[in-house]
Design a protein around this motif. Structure first.
Motif, short mmCIF file in Angstrom:
data_model
loop_
_atom_site.label_atom_id
_atom_site.label_comp_id
_atom_site.label_asym_id
_atom_site.label_seq_id
_atom_site.Cartn_x
_atom_site.Cartn_y
_atom_site.Cartn_z
N ASN A 54 0.83 -1.22 0.00
CA ASN A 54 0.00 0.00 0.00
C ASN A 54 0.86 1.26 0.00
O ASN A 54 0.54 2.23 -0.67
CB ASN A 54 -0.95 0.02 1.21
N ARG A 55 1.96 1.23 0.76
CA ARG A 55 2.85 2.38 0.80
C ARG A 55 3.48 2.60 -0.57
O ARG A 55 3.55 3.73 -1.06
CB ARG A 55 3.94 2.15 1.87
N ARG A 57 2.27 1.67 -3.44
CA ARG A 57 1.20 2.13 -4.34
C ARG A 57 0.91 3.62 -4.13
O ARG A 57 0.76 4.37 -5.08
CB ARG A 57 -0.06 1.29 -4.11
N ASP A 58 0.83 4.04 -2.85
CA ASP A 58 0.53 5.44 -2.56
C ASP A 58 1.62 6.38 -3.07
O ASP A 58 1.33 7.45 -3.62
CB ASP A 58 0.33 5.65 -1.05
N HIS A 61 1.51 6.50 -6.96
CA HIS A 61 0.41 7.32 -7.47
C HIS A 61 0.43 8.76 -6.93
O HIS A 61 -0.49 9.53 -7.21
CB HIS A 61 -0.93 6.66 -7.14
N ARG A 62 1.46 9.07 -6.16
CA ARG A 62 1.63 10.43 -5.61
C ARG A 62 0.39 10.86 -4.80
O ARG A 62 -0.13 11.96 -4.99
CB ARG A 62 1.91 11.43 -6.71
N ASP A 63 -0.05 9.99 -3.94
CA ASP A 63 -1.22 10.29 -3.10
C ASP A 63 -0.89 11.46 -2.17
O ASP A 63 0.01 11.35 -1.34
CB ASP A 63 -1.60 9.05 -2.28
N ARG A 65 -2.23 12.56 0.36
CA ARG A 65 -2.55 12.37 1.77
C ARG A 65 -1.39 11.80 2.57
O ARG A 65 -1.42 11.81 3.80
CB ARG A 65 -3.76 11.44 1.91
N ILE A 66 -0.38 11.29 1.89
CA ILE A 66 0.73 10.67 2.62
C ILE A 66 1.88 11.65 2.81
O ILE A 66 2.01 12.63 2.07
CB ILE A 66 1.24 9.40 1.92
#
Length: 142
Positions: A54-55, A57-58, A61-63, A65-66
């Motif tokens: 998940n990390r 992936r985040d 995708h340049r999330d 929120r992280i």
């Protein structure tokens, strides 16, 4: 209303996230035609054993929120650095091969007909000189 400070913090986070995502893609390397993105994430999780899928992936995708930690960016940089050195060495070897080809080309043209091929010889000499300059060699050795 947000302050100028909070804008700077958000901007710095975005910059770190972008750098981390770019580094992560470099660590992943080229994706095979038959390889799914999930498979790429699994491959990355083997290289980044302390990261969850998940990390990965985040970050990929340049999330927004992280938050990216400095140690994560350092870890990615350390994985990418050997690749950069290898690419630099390959580029240098390729340039040396080009210099050798140009030297052979110049010698061949001189042997065939120096007067007729004068402009080509001159151009080859110029290219050879430029390539040697790029290699950091001021002498005529290849």
């Amino acid at each position: 209303m947000t302050s100028e400070f909070s804008h700077k913090v958000l901007e710095m986070r975005a910059t770190s996230l972008n750098e981390a995502a770019d580094l992560l893609r470099q660590v992943a390397g080229e994706r095979r035609a038959d390889e799914s993105l999930k498979a790429v994430f699994r491959r990355l999780s083997r290289k980044l054993s302390d990261w969850s899928e998940n990390r990965i992936r985040d970050v990929w995708h340049r999330d927004p929120r992280i938050k990216i930690r400095a140690d994560e960016v350092s870890q990615l940089r350390a994985l990418v650095e050997p690749k950069r050195k290898t690419e630099s060495i390959h580029d240098l070897e390729e340039l040396r091969a080009t210099v050798a080809r140009l030297a052979r080309y110049e010698a061949l043209l001189e042997r065939l007909d120096e007067e007729f091929y004068g402009p080509q010889i001159s151009a080859a000499s110029d290219q050879l000189g430029e390539a040697r300059r790029l290699l950091g060699k001021g002498r005529s050795r290849v």
